[in-house]
Design an enzyme around this catalytic site. Structure first.
Site, short mmCIF file in Angstrom:
data_model
loop_
_atom_site.label_atom_id
_atom_site.label_comp_id
_atom_site.label_asym_id
_atom_site.label_seq_id
_atom_site.Cartn_x
_atom_site.Cartn_y
_atom_site.Cartn_z
N HIS A 53 0.83 -1.21 0.00
CA HIS A 53 0.00 0.00 0.00
C HIS A 53 0.87 1.26 0.00
O HIS A 53 0.64 2.18 -0.79
CB HIS A 53 -0.94 0.00 1.21
CG HIS A 53 -1.71 1.28 1.37
ND1 HIS A 53 -2.70 1.66 0.50
CD2 HIS A 53 -1.61 2.28 2.28
CE1 HIS A 53 -3.19 2.83 0.88
NE2 HIS A 53 -2.54 3.24 1.94
N ASP A 113 -11.21 2.90 7.14
CA ASP A 113 -10.68 4.24 7.34
C ASP A 113 -11.07 5.10 6.13
O ASP A 113 -10.29 5.27 5.20
CB ASP A 113 -9.15 4.15 7.49
CG ASP A 113 -8.53 5.49 7.80
OD1 ASP A 113 -9.22 6.34 8.36
OD2 ASP A 113 -7.34 5.67 7.49
#
Ligand code: MN
Length: 422
Positions: free
Chosen positions: A140, A240
């Protein structure tokens, strides 16, 4: 570690096939229904074990628990009693649910103890004091670095030396089922390169897991990697929510702010560290060698399969990614050791999220930012509907489960609908 189950547990509760809430799991949560005020329960199959009724019936009388500890609106007091106690409570519940144990099975209060999960509303499981979000997936971090900065130097020089993180906002963490409102803010118009204000056009999810602390430290004290798991009560799924256009404009020089703090959603059942024990794994190799306070003498990664789905209004849900928690570069013990190495104190009920969990393959990327490569490609849903980011009316669903040798331990569902900007 042996590959065969050490002992098979059977329960008198009917547990549907593929249920996340098996006799091996027994996660804690806070629920209420039309008749019952908020209270603490343990999930099994389609039922909730009402711990407050078990307590009133004397099933925990040998443990001398504080009065009304299961009638709280959060798990904080309970998990603050410490792992020795919470482990005993969980083991007692597990024992009472075993097939051959008649104590609860044949008890007159059984009907009052076992509540239908369908009729219950799940509340936020903990009163969250502080929330920290890490950035612990190498894939990521590299993907975001390539898109937002420099493809040649995707990872910043510090990334492999410390678990990068930032302090988030606890007030906007919401339970599964609570809708979110599309955030507004400042952003650059990519065509004209001018500054505009309005609803985010790049609303995104981040597929994460978060751990909840069950023990506090004093200001000035640090937690070692060896002791870190004593401070971790359990895990929840964590979405998130992120507004990529707001984030891209604001994040230099001090990091995420309004692009992140408008909402994060969590799953309501807290899966304990004990339930995840048999899914423990060694994480990926760390090179260069980490500093000594980040070294670990046992594995702290867990083989947990994670999935994200998008469900447009009037459509079926469609899986857009699957990844695994075990691939995270930095583990939970390192995160907690790093968080406290400077003497920063932690409290019971703090939430520490992993950061987006992305794998190596395209379909394992844990955000739309990566799946659509910042909107340069479309993500096709099963219905043929296309998405680059999340649209109004879409529901984002997340699931997570560990499965091995016929034993399944899962998180249930995390579900959030997106409403138009106000
Ligand atoms: Mn995040």
């Amino acid at each position: 570690m042996s590959d065969s189950p050490t002992n098979t547990l059977n329960t008198w509760v009917e547990v549907p096939k593929n249920s996340d809430f098996t006799i091996y799991n027994l996660p804690f949560g806070v629920f209420q229904n039309k008749r019952l005020s908020p209270r603490i329960g343990v999930a099994i199959g389609d039922k909730i074990v009402d711990l407050s009724v078990l307590d009133q019936e004397g099933f925990f009388s040998d443990m001398f628990l504080p009065e009304g500890v299961f009638l709280n609106e959060s798990l904080n007091e309970l998990i603050g009693l410490g792992k020795v106690i919470t482990r005993k409570i969980r083991e007692r519940v597990q024992d009472l649910l075993l097939e051959d144990n008649e104590k609860l099975r044949d008890h007159s209060a059984r009907g009052k103890v076992m509540v239908n999960r369908k009729e219950a509303t799940m509340l936020l499981p903990v009163k969250i004091g502080d929330y920290t979000d890490f950035y612990s997936s190498l894939e990521h971090a590299a993907n975001v670095g390539k898109m937002f900065r420099d493809p040649e130097n995707a990872l910043l020089p510090n990334w492999k030396h410390l678990p990068v993180g930032y302090h988030g906002r606890a007030s906007s963490i919401i339970a599964s089922g609570t809708p979110i409102i599309r955030p507004k803010g400042q952003m650059k118009n990519p065509e004209s390169n001018t500054l505009v204000f309005g609803p985010s056009k790049k609303l995104d999810f981040e597929l994460e897991l978060a751990f909840i602390t069950g023990k506090s430290t004093k200001l000035g004290d640090s937690v070692s990697t060896a002791d870190a798991e004593d401070y971790i009560f359990g895990f929840v799924l964590f979405n998130d929510w992120s507004a990529r256009d707001i984030q891209a404009w604001e994040y230099v020089p001090l990091g995420p702010f309004l692009g992140k703090n408008f909402a994060s959603s969590i799953s309501p059942w807290v899966v304990t560290l004990e339930a995840l024990e048999q899914f423990r794994e060694t994480g990926p190799p760390q090179e260069p060698e980490v500093m000594s306070y980040l070294k670990c003498d046992k594995p702290h990664s867990f083989d947990i399969q994670l999935e994200a789905y998008i469900q447009p209004e009037e459509e079926k849900s469609s899986k857009v990614c699957s990844s695994n928690f075990k691939d995270m570069y930095w583990n939970v013990a390192q995160q907690l050791a790093h968080h406290t190495v400077n003497g920063c104190n932690i409290n019971v009920g703090d939430m520490m999220a992993s950061g987006t969990i992305s794998g190596k393959e395209r379909d394992s990327f844990g955000s739309m930012l990566e799946l659509s490569w910042n909107g340069s490609e479309v993500v096709k849903l099963e219905s043929g509907t296309e998405r680059k980011f999340i649209e109004d009316g879409d529901t984002v669903l997340m699931r997570g489960f560990a499965e091995k040798n016929g034993v399944r331990v899962g998180f249930g569902e995390l579900k959030t609908k997106v409403l138009p900007a106000k």
